[in-house]
Design a protein around this motif. Structure first.
Motif, PDB file in Angstrom:
ATOM      1  N   PHE A  23       0.985   6.979   0.962  1.00 37.02           N
ATOM      2  CA  PHE A  23       0.038   5.911   1.272  1.00 37.02           C
ATOM      3  C   PHE A  23      -1.030   5.846   0.191  1.00 37.02           C
ATOM      4  N   SER A  24      -1.387   4.621  -0.198  1.00 37.01           N
ATOM      5  CA  SER A  24      -2.401   4.411  -1.219  1.00 37.01           C
ATOM      6  C   SER A  24      -3.249   3.207  -0.823  1.00 37.01           C
ATOM      7  N   TYR A  25      -4.579   3.382  -0.912  1.00 41.35           N
ATOM      8  CA  TYR A  25      -5.437   2.237  -0.621  1.00 41.35           C
ATOM      9  C   TYR A  25      -5.365   1.198  -1.739  1.00 41.35           C
TER      10      TYR A  25
ATOM     11  N   THR B 147       1.937  -1.361   7.423  1.00 42.48           N
ATOM     12  CA  THR B 147       2.256  -0.538   6.256  1.00 42.48           C
ATOM     13  C   THR B 147       3.562   0.212   6.522  1.00 42.48           C
ATOM     14  N   CYS B 148       4.652  -0.520   6.385  1.00 46.06           N
ATOM     15  CA  CYS B 148       5.980  -0.018   6.750  1.00 46.06           C
ATOM     16  C   CYS B 148       6.958  -0.264   5.610  1.00 46.06           C
ATOM     17  N   VAL B 149       8.100   0.381   5.734  1.00 47.31           N
ATOM     18  CA  VAL B 149       9.205   0.188   4.807  1.00 47.31           C
ATOM     19  C   VAL B 149      10.500   0.493   5.552  1.00 47.31           C
TER      20      VAL B 149
ATOM     21  N   LYS C  69       0.811  -1.220   0.000  1.00 48.52           N
ATOM     22  CA  LYS C  69       0.000   0.000   0.000  1.00 48.52           C
ATOM     23  C   LYS C  69       0.846   1.272   0.000  1.00 48.52           C
ATOM     24  N   LEU C  70       2.158   1.112   0.029  1.00 47.37           N
ATOM     25  CA  LEU C  70       3.044   2.284  -0.015  1.00 47.37           C
ATOM     26  C   LEU C  70       3.563   2.464  -1.425  1.00 47.37           C
ATOM     27  N   LEU C  71       3.357   3.652  -1.942  1.00 44.95           N
ATOM     28  CA  LEU C  71       3.800   3.990  -3.291  1.00 44.95           C
ATOM     29  C   LEU C  71       5.110   4.768  -3.182  1.00 44.95           C
ATOM     30  N   LEU C  72       6.208   4.178  -3.650  1.00 45.24           N
ATOM     31  CA  LEU C  72       7.524   4.800  -3.541  1.00 45.24           C
ATOM     32  C   LEU C  72       7.839   5.596  -4.797  1.00 45.24           C
ATOM     33  N   SER C  73       8.575   6.696  -4.607  1.00 43.67           N
ATOM     34  CA  SER C  73       9.033   7.475  -5.755  1.00 43.67           C
ATOM     35  C   SER C  73      10.154   6.735  -6.476  1.00 43.67           C
ATOM     36  N   GLU C  74      10.465   7.184  -7.687  1.00 42.57           N
ATOM     37  CA  GLU C  74      11.481   6.495  -8.477  1.00 42.57           C
ATOM     38  C   GLU C  74      12.859   6.575  -7.836  1.00 42.57           C
TER      39      GLU C  74
END
Length: 481
Positions: A334-336, A352-354, A322-327
């Protein structure tokens, strides 16, 4: 006890009549009485009323010859045995396993009264209804209990020794850090001192130049004003003379004289030229490099006294779907909507971790997290041990290898053994996380105001990684240094 009473009675029989103490090196005189050698020697040294007469016995007053003192070795042995018996009586028993009351060997142990008994004690009415066991049988379970206690005590002692060793190492690390910082302070202040001296020389030279230019323009101004005053003085003198002449002479060339007065041009010079005035006004600008350098010096000094900047990036292999990372892996949102992320042992599946791509197993490091929370959102920042669970529920507390704070909409909490809601002057939008691996500090502060937020104290034994958690639509965070 009979033998103890006998020892006391015998002790009364071996008392020195002079000192009233136990005989020491007993000697016998002609009449058969016994005394301490030292006591009798001192007694013989006391002069009597009849000089030259032999001394008398202190007890029976019979005369005796001081040279005929005989050591009483048998009595000395008796004294020694009596003292030994008295010592045994005071300590309880000369040999283990002997009943103090009956003098019999001890065979039994009373579980009810916790007493050791001989055969006669066992037959006494006080112990007949009690649980009695042979000594060896009774001692066995207590030996086991003692062994368990010893095991626990040894373990606790080892833990204390480990703590002592660890804290000594921590103190040495701190001392080393202080020594390094001392050298940094000396070096930075020496560089600043040299810079200040150079800037002082530059500013003083500029002031000296301005001073010379001002004096030069003052001389030019004085010369110009003096010429103007002289011209106007000559014209005034001419008119005053003209006014006092007779009418015929006054009217001669009067129109020409008046025209010259009306067409006079008075030059009004400025004492300081506009260019010089601008230079004086611009002088404070010359100190701007000094101001910038002092600011940079303070920032650099504070930074070097703190931690080394950590250039970290987010690890997509650990990121929850659910986490959208940049390039560039410097930002997460956060994204559902679940990302198409293949499952792996490293990836978080519920929390929802990284994690950051690289961890730390030594040193002092710092990084900044900029947080942008939507209403109801939250962001968790900190460090975690490399073996933190990636699957299932993740308990955010130090006991589980997580040292972090949570920034929520309107409040901040330290995720200690029990979450602690922190009272801060203002919710931070940028959090500085600082890690001292050897000392075991994880420190959080407002990156803008430098206000402290919270500090964890830990004992790191494994590699730790920067940790980030995010929740809430349109909430995000980005990394800095």
């Amino acid at each position: 006890m009979a033998w103890a009473a006998s020892a006391t009675s015998l002790a009364d029989e071996v008392t020195c009549p002079i000192c009233q103490g136990t005989l020491r090196e007993p000697v016998t005189i002609d009449c058969g009485h016994n005394f301490c050698r030292s006591c009798l020697t001192r007694y013989c040294e006391i002069p009597g009323p009849d000089l030259g007469e032999p001394p008398n016995c202190p007890l029976c007053k019979d005369p005796f010859h001081p040279g005929s003192l005989r050591p009483n070795w048998q009595l000395a042995n008796v004294v020694e045995n009596i003292e030994r018996l008295q010592l045994v009586s005071a300590l309880g028993s000369e040999e283990e396993g002997v009943c103090q009351e009956h003098g019999e060997k001890i065979y039994y142990f009373c579980e009810d009264d916790e007493m050791q008994l001989c055969v006669e004690c066992r037959e006494a009415g006080a112990h007949r209804a009690h649980t009695l066991r042979f000594l060896q049988d009774a001692a066995a379970p207590y030996r086991e209990q003692i062994e368990k206690c010893l095991k626990c005590l040894r373990k606790e002692r080892e833990e204390i020794q480990e703590i002592q060793s660890r804290e000594k190492k921590r103190i040495q690390v701190l001392l080393t850090q202080v020594s390094t910082k001392r050298q940094q302070v000396i070096s930075e202040f020496a560089r600043l001192t040299q810079f200040l001296e150079d800037q002082q020389s530059i500013l003083l030279a500029q002031l000296e130049s301005l001073d010379g230019d001002i004096l030069k323009q003052q001389d030019e101004f004085d010369s110009l004003v003096a010429g103007e005053i002289c011209r106007f003085s000559a014209l005034i003198e001419e008119l005053e003379e003209k006014k006092e002449r007779p009418a015929g002479e006054l009217l001669t060339d009067i129109r020409s004289t008046l025209i010259r007065c009306e067409r006079r041009k008075c030059r009004k010079p400025a004492a300081v030229s506009p260019e010089l005035g601008q230079r004086i006004r611009d002088l404070p600008k010359q100190a701007l490099p000094l101001q910038r350098e002092v600011k940079l010096f303070l920032e650099k000094l504070c930074f070097e006294l703190d931690y080394e900047p950590a250039h970290i990036s987010l690890d997509p292999q650990t990121s929850h779907p659910k986490l959208l990372l940049s390039e560039d892996h410097q930002r997460a949102q956060f994204s559902y909507k679940w990302q198409n992320s293949p499952d792996s042992p490293q990836r978080f599946d519920r929390a929802t971790c990284v994690l950051a791509h690289n961890g730390f197993s030594e040193g002092r490091h710092t990084w900044v997290v900029s947080v942008d929370l939507a209403h109801g959102g939250s962001c968790t920042v900190g460090v975690v041990s490399e073996d933190v669970p990636r699957k299932g529920e993740l308990r955010l507390r130090p006991e589980e290898g997580v040292w972090a704070v949570r920034l929520a909409w309107g409040f901040v909490s330290a995720l200690d053994a029990f979450p602690i809601r922190l009272a801060l002057e203002e919710p931070p939008q940028q959090v500085r996380v600082s890690l001292d691996y050897e000392v075991g500090w994880v420190t959080f502060a407002n990156a803008v105001t430098h206000e402290p937020i919270y500090t964890f104290t830990a004992s790191f034994t494994r590699k730790v990684f920067p940790f980030f958690g995010l929740w809430g639509r349109r909430s995000s965070f980005s990394l800095g240094s």
